[in-house]
Design a protein around this motif. Structure first.
Motif, mmCIF file in Angstrom:
data_model
loop_
_atom_site.group_PDB
_atom_site.id
_atom_site.type_symbol
_atom_site.label_atom_id
_atom_site.label_comp_id
_atom_site.label_asym_id
_atom_site.label_seq_id
_atom_site.Cartn_x
_atom_site.Cartn_y
_atom_site.Cartn_z
ATOM 1 N N GLN A 188 35.202 52.585 39.043
ATOM 2 C CA GLN A 188 34.020 53.009 39.781
ATOM 3 C C GLN A 188 34.247 52.816 41.280
ATOM 4 O O GLN A 188 34.877 51.848 41.699
ATOM 5 C CB GLN A 188 32.815 52.182 39.349
ATOM 6 C CG GLN A 188 32.447 52.339 37.884
ATOM 7 C CD GLN A 188 31.956 53.730 37.554
ATOM 8 O OE1 GLN A 188 31.059 54.251 38.190
ATOM 9 N NE2 GLN A 188 32.572 54.345 36.560
ATOM 10 N N PRO A 189 33.729 53.729 42.114
ATOM 11 C CA PRO A 189 33.830 53.535 43.567
ATOM 12 C C PRO A 189 33.139 52.241 43.975
ATOM 13 O O PRO A 189 32.094 51.890 43.425
ATOM 14 C CB PRO A 189 33.098 54.761 44.131
ATOM 15 C CG PRO A 189 33.110 55.772 43.040
ATOM 16 C CD PRO A 189 33.060 54.987 41.765
ATOM 17 N N PRO A 190 33.692 51.503 44.937
ATOM 18 C CA PRO A 190 33.115 50.211 45.307
ATOM 19 C C PRO A 190 31.793 50.353 46.038
ATOM 20 O O PRO A 190 31.638 51.209 46.912
ATOM 21 C CB PRO A 190 34.178 49.598 46.214
ATOM 22 C CG PRO A 190 34.897 50.782 46.799
ATOM 23 C CD PRO A 190 34.900 51.827 45.727
ATOM 24 N N ILE A 191 30.822 49.501 45.679
ATOM 25 C CA ILE A 191 29.517 49.526 46.348
ATOM 26 C C ILE A 191 29.179 48.184 47.004
ATOM 27 O O ILE A 191 28.219 48.086 47.759
ATOM 28 C CB ILE A 191 28.393 49.906 45.363
ATOM 29 C CG1 ILE A 191 28.312 48.867 44.225
ATOM 30 C CG2 ILE A 191 28.592 51.310 44.818
ATOM 31 C CD1 ILE A 191 27.112 49.059 43.312
ATOM 32 N N GLY A 192 29.954 47.147 46.701
ATOM 33 C CA GLY A 192 29.665 45.830 47.262
ATOM 34 C C GLY A 192 30.447 44.764 46.520
ATOM 35 O O GLY A 192 31.299 45.063 45.678
ATOM 36 N N LEU A 193 30.148 43.518 46.818
ATOM 37 C CA LEU A 193 30.854 42.372 46.244
ATOM 38 C C LEU A 193 29.935 41.590 45.317
ATOM 39 O O LEU A 193 28.841 41.212 45.717
ATOM 40 C CB LEU A 193 31.334 41.437 47.359
ATOM 41 C CG LEU A 193 32.266 42.020 48.420
ATOM 42 C CD1 LEU A 193 32.305 41.110 49.636
ATOM 43 C CD2 LEU A 193 33.661 42.208 47.852
ATOM 44 N N CYS A 194 30.367 41.364 44.069
ATOM 45 C CA CYS A 194 29.599 40.494 43.187
ATOM 46 C C CYS A 194 30.079 39.049 43.357
ATOM 47 O O CYS A 194 30.985 38.766 44.144
ATOM 48 C CB CYS A 194 29.677 40.956 41.740
ATOM 49 S SG CYS A 194 31.242 40.614 40.924
ATOM 50 N N GLY A 195 29.506 38.120 42.617
ATOM 51 C CA GLY A 195 29.734 36.706 42.844
ATOM 52 C C GLY A 195 31.184 36.269 42.713
ATOM 53 O O GLY A 195 31.682 35.477 43.526
ATOM 54 N N THR A 196 31.890 36.765 41.677
ATOM 55 C CA THR A 196 33.290 36.359 41.518
ATOM 56 C C THR A 196 34.131 36.838 42.689
ATOM 57 O O THR A 196 35.006 36.111 43.179
ATOM 58 C CB THR A 196 33.875 36.909 40.205
ATOM 59 O OG1 THR A 196 33.620 38.312 40.118
ATOM 60 C CG2 THR A 196 33.272 36.206 39.010
ATOM 61 N N ALA A 197 33.878 38.046 43.166
ATOM 62 C CA ALA A 197 34.637 38.578 44.296
ATOM 63 C C ALA A 197 34.364 37.785 45.565
ATOM 64 O O ALA A 197 35.265 37.559 46.381
ATOM 65 C CB ALA A 197 34.300 40.051 44.510
ATOM 66 N N VAL A 198 33.128 37.354 45.764
ATOM 67 C CA VAL A 198 32.773 36.557 46.937
ATOM 68 C C VAL A 198 33.620 35.286 46.982
ATOM 69 O O VAL A 198 34.164 34.910 48.029
ATOM 70 C CB VAL A 198 31.268 36.213 46.921
ATOM 71 C CG1 VAL A 198 30.941 35.137 47.943
ATOM 72 C CG2 VAL A 198 30.444 37.470 47.191
ATOM 73 N N CYS A 199 33.735 34.621 45.833
ATOM 74 C CA CYS A 199 34.513 33.379 45.797
ATOM 75 C C CYS A 199 36.013 33.663 45.909
ATOM 76 O O CYS A 199 36.737 32.928 46.587
ATOM 77 C CB CYS A 199 34.216 32.618 44.512
ATOM 78 S SG CYS A 199 32.541 31.933 44.478
ATOM 79 N N GLU A 200 36.478 34.717 45.252
ATOM 80 C CA GLU A 200 37.903 35.020 45.294
ATOM 81 C C GLU A 200 38.359 35.419 46.692
ATOM 82 O O GLU A 200 39.430 34.996 47.142
ATOM 83 C CB GLU A 200 38.235 36.128 44.288
ATOM 84 C CG GLU A 200 38.213 35.647 42.848
ATOM 85 C CD GLU A 200 38.695 36.702 41.870
ATOM 86 O OE1 GLU A 200 39.252 37.729 42.334
ATOM 87 O OE2 GLU A 200 38.534 36.502 40.658
ATOM 88 N N ILE A 201 37.573 36.223 47.392
ATOM 89 C CA ILE A 201 38.019 36.634 48.717
ATOM 90 C C ILE A 201 38.004 35.462 49.693
ATOM 91 O O ILE A 201 38.874 35.347 50.566
ATOM 92 C CB ILE A 201 37.177 37.814 49.262
ATOM 93 C CG1 ILE A 201 37.863 38.378 50.512
ATOM 94 C CG2 ILE A 201 35.746 37.403 49.565
ATOM 95 C CD1 ILE A 201 37.261 39.659 51.012
ATOM 96 N N THR A 202 37.054 34.546 49.523
ATOM 97 C CA THR A 202 37.049 33.352 50.367
ATOM 98 C C THR A 202 38.315 32.535 50.136
ATOM 99 O O THR A 202 38.974 32.094 51.091
ATOM 100 C CB THR A 202 35.818 32.485 50.084
ATOM 101 O OG1 THR A 202 34.631 33.284 50.171
ATOM 102 C CG2 THR A 202 35.711 31.348 51.087
ATOM 103 N N SER A 203 38.670 32.356 48.872
ATOM 104 C CA SER A 203 39.883 31.618 48.531
ATOM 105 C C SER A 203 41.125 32.336 49.053
ATOM 106 O O SER A 203 42.056 31.700 49.574
ATOM 107 C CB SER A 203 39.965 31.445 47.010
ATOM 108 O OG SER A 203 41.100 30.705 46.639
ATOM 109 N N GLU A 204 41.127 33.660 48.944
ATOM 110 C CA GLU A 204 42.269 34.441 49.397
ATOM 111 C C GLU A 204 42.429 34.398 50.918
ATOM 112 O O GLU A 204 43.543 34.358 51.439
ATOM 113 C CB GLU A 204 42.135 35.896 48.934
ATOM 114 C CG GLU A 204 42.422 36.105 47.471
ATOM 115 C CD GLU A 204 43.915 35.955 47.164
ATOM 116 O OE1 GLU A 204 44.677 36.877 47.493
ATOM 117 O OE2 GLU A 204 44.305 34.904 46.635
ATOM 118 N N LEU A 205 41.321 34.401 51.627
ATOM 119 C CA LEU A 205 41.387 34.303 53.090
ATOM 120 C C LEU A 205 41.995 32.965 53.507
ATOM 121 O O LEU A 205 42.765 32.891 54.478
ATOM 122 C CB LEU A 205 39.993 34.466 53.694
ATOM 123 C CG LEU A 205 39.389 35.870 53.621
ATOM 124 C CD1 LEU A 205 37.919 35.843 54.035
ATOM 125 C CD2 LEU A 205 40.169 36.859 54.503
#
Length: 543
Positions: free
Chosen positions: A375-392
């Motif tokens: 699906q085309p991306p529309i935003g960040l859900c909770g798991t993505a919020v935590c993963e991108i913080t960790s990745e940064l």
């Protein structure tokens, strides 16, 4: 047509409504009168800007509070805030630009069965009543004769889920507690959730219960219904005064187990034993008790159990004592308070990885059920919020204090190629507040001890990949390698109790005793009363 009458066209995901209203009508009042569902995340206070709709014709003049939340281009394109809109002229309004929370992805129990279901089968219903979502399961005790007396052994015949339509009064419990101070609104909050549950049960009977109409009023096979949920949701369901939950000393009317005939709450469901599971306190509710009830544990084992939600309810059993607490994590784990945050719906980015060479993000989105294409991306859900913080943090784009590098400080880090979905400095700060609350609460409960197992429950816990959030520093170091994604344990606990009731009075009594032991022995730890908490909390902000 009268002089002050106007024509209003409402376009939703699956239907177009041609309506007549009068000048000066609030859009939300028109939707209410028509029965069209909508969400007001901040209770219609105009603070969050997330209830945007698009006028394709006849857009009213933008109000000052709308101008503060919408860009000039968005206003030109016809976007307005649903909670602020007053209709003055003939217009057409599309609600399809709002987040389609009706398709939210909810973790249930397990897959249904292919076995035939007869009208005489001993069936029951389990309900997890959440603030955002409601999940339900149709079950029966296991047919294996060697295991049929074990309430943990049950078959899930089917599952169903929906959003909690109380969301029109806010996405969080505090908003709903405040709304319920008005007696008429309290009645509507109760009516909304009762209707949601009745419709879920009807859907289960229709789809999986061996009936063609879903008419549960004349279906004698539903023998038991069990409901678990947080303390606020159960107060609103039962029509109890929830005001004490919103102010110090946060006193509930009751957290005791409730047993009654089903028709006392649900007019269309007769003849079933209805049980509402007990809670422990205002902030450690029946959803946590149900989760503990569902776990298969050895007596000598040390275990830590947490539901990663707004309150961050957690428990620790050290081999002798059961301690419980809750940490005010906020809505971050459901992507609340995040600039591009959305619920776990199709198109929500669920997993993120940053390429070390290019510093670009690779991501996955939640697929729409029944489809195989991304699906085309529309935003960040909770798991993505935590993963991108960790990745940064892992990639060095963010330092250990949570500060983004100069390149991304002003505009945020672009997650998508077009830069429409970004992760900002303020988003990181919100994550820091949430993860610091969890880390400090967990550290306070376990002290110097190390648990043998760490169970993470809830929708977030169902999809978490522990290795991908390692740099968050959300849990004590001793938790590494011991985290188990436990899924929707609240629903599992409700299903287990339902099976116990269906198996008869002896099995029900044993289940009651186990629940009673949990609630009677739990020791509540008040984090705010601990002198060192503030200092530990500030230290836990770092990555």
């Amino acid at each position: 047509m009268k002089a002050d009458e106007i024509k209003v066209t409402i376009i939703t995901y699956d239907r177009t409504y041609d309506l007549t209203s009068v000048q000066g009508t609030k859009l939300k009042d028109l939707l209410d009168s028509t029965g069209i569902s909508y969400s007001l995340p901040c209770t219609g206070a105009g603070r969050c800007g997330r209830c945007r709709v698009r006028f394709t014709q006849g857009a009213p003049e933008a109000r000052d509070d709308e101008k503060a939340k919408l860009t000039a281009e968005e206003i030109f394109q016809g976007y307005r805030l649903l909670c602020r809109c007053i209709l003055e002229d003939n217009c057409a309004i599309s609600l399809t630009d709002a987040v389609d929370e009706e398709n939210i992805s909810i973790e249930t129990v397990k897959k249904g069965t292919d076995q035939a279901i007869g009208k005489s089968d001993n069936l029951g219903i389990a309900i997890d009543l959440g603030t955002t979502t409601i999940a339900a399961a149709l079950i029966r005790p296991a047919t294996d004769s060697n295991r049929s007396d074990d309430p943990q052994s049950y078959e899930v015949l089917g599952t169903a889920s929906c959003v909690n339509h109380q969301r029109k009064y806010g996405n969080d419990v505090i908003s709903r507690i405040a709304a319920a101070e008005d007696s008429e609104t309290a009645k509507e909050l109760q009516s909304l959730v009762i209707t949601d549950i009745e419709e879920l049960i009807q859907e289960l009977i229709r789809e999986f219960g061996g009936g063609s109409t879903g008419d549960i009023s004349n279906n004698p096979s539903i023998g038991a219904i069990t409901i678990a949920g947080n303390t606020t949701m159960l107060h609103l369901l039962e029509g109890m005064d929830a005001s004490g939950l919103g102010k110090y000393p946060y006193t509930p009317v009751s957290t005791a187990m409730v047993k009654m005939d089903s028709d006392r709450l649900f007019g269309s469901i007769r003849g079933a034993k209805l049980t509402i599971l007990p809670g422990i306190s205002s902030f450690v509710g029946a959803d946590i008790v149900g989760g503990l009830f569902s776990l298969t544990l050895r007596g000598e084992e040390r275990y830590f159990f947490i539901d990663l939600g707004t309150n961050g309810e957690m428990t620790f059993f050290d081999g002798e004592n059961l301690k419980v607490t809750s940490a005010a994590a906020g809505p971050v784990f459901e992507a609340g308070g995040i600039s591009c945050g959305v619920a776990s719906i199709p198109g929500a980015i669920s997993h993120v990885e940053i390429d070390e060479t290019t510093s670009r993000a690779k991501y996955e989105t939640i697929q729409r059920q029944g489809t195989s294409s991304a699906q085309p991306p529309i935003g960040l859900c909770g798991t993505a919020v935590c993963e991108i913080t960790s990745e940064l943090a892992r990639s060095g784009i963010m330092d250990e204090t949570g500060l983004l590098s100069d390149e991304y400080f002003d505009e945020g880090f672009p997650v998508t190629e077009d830069g429409q979905i970004r992760f900002t400095q303020q988003d990181i700060r919100n994550v820091q507040l949430a993860k610091a609350a969890i880390l400090t609460g967990a550290g306070t409960l376990v002290g110097e001890m190390i648990p043998d197992k760490v169970y993470i429950a809830g929708g977030f816990g169902s999809h978490i990949i522990p290795e991908k959030i390692a740099r968050l520093r959300m849990f004590p170091e001793g938790f590494d390698g011991k985290i188990i994604a436990a899924g929707n344990t609240s629903l599992k606990g409700a299903a287990m109790y339902t099976a116990a009731v269906l198996l008869g009075s002896e099995s029900e009594a044993a289940a009651d005793a186990k629940l009673g032991h949990i609630t009677d022995t739990a020791q509540t730890v008040e984090l705010a009363a601990i002198d060192s908490f503030d200092e530990a909390y500030l230290e836990a902000m770092n990555f």
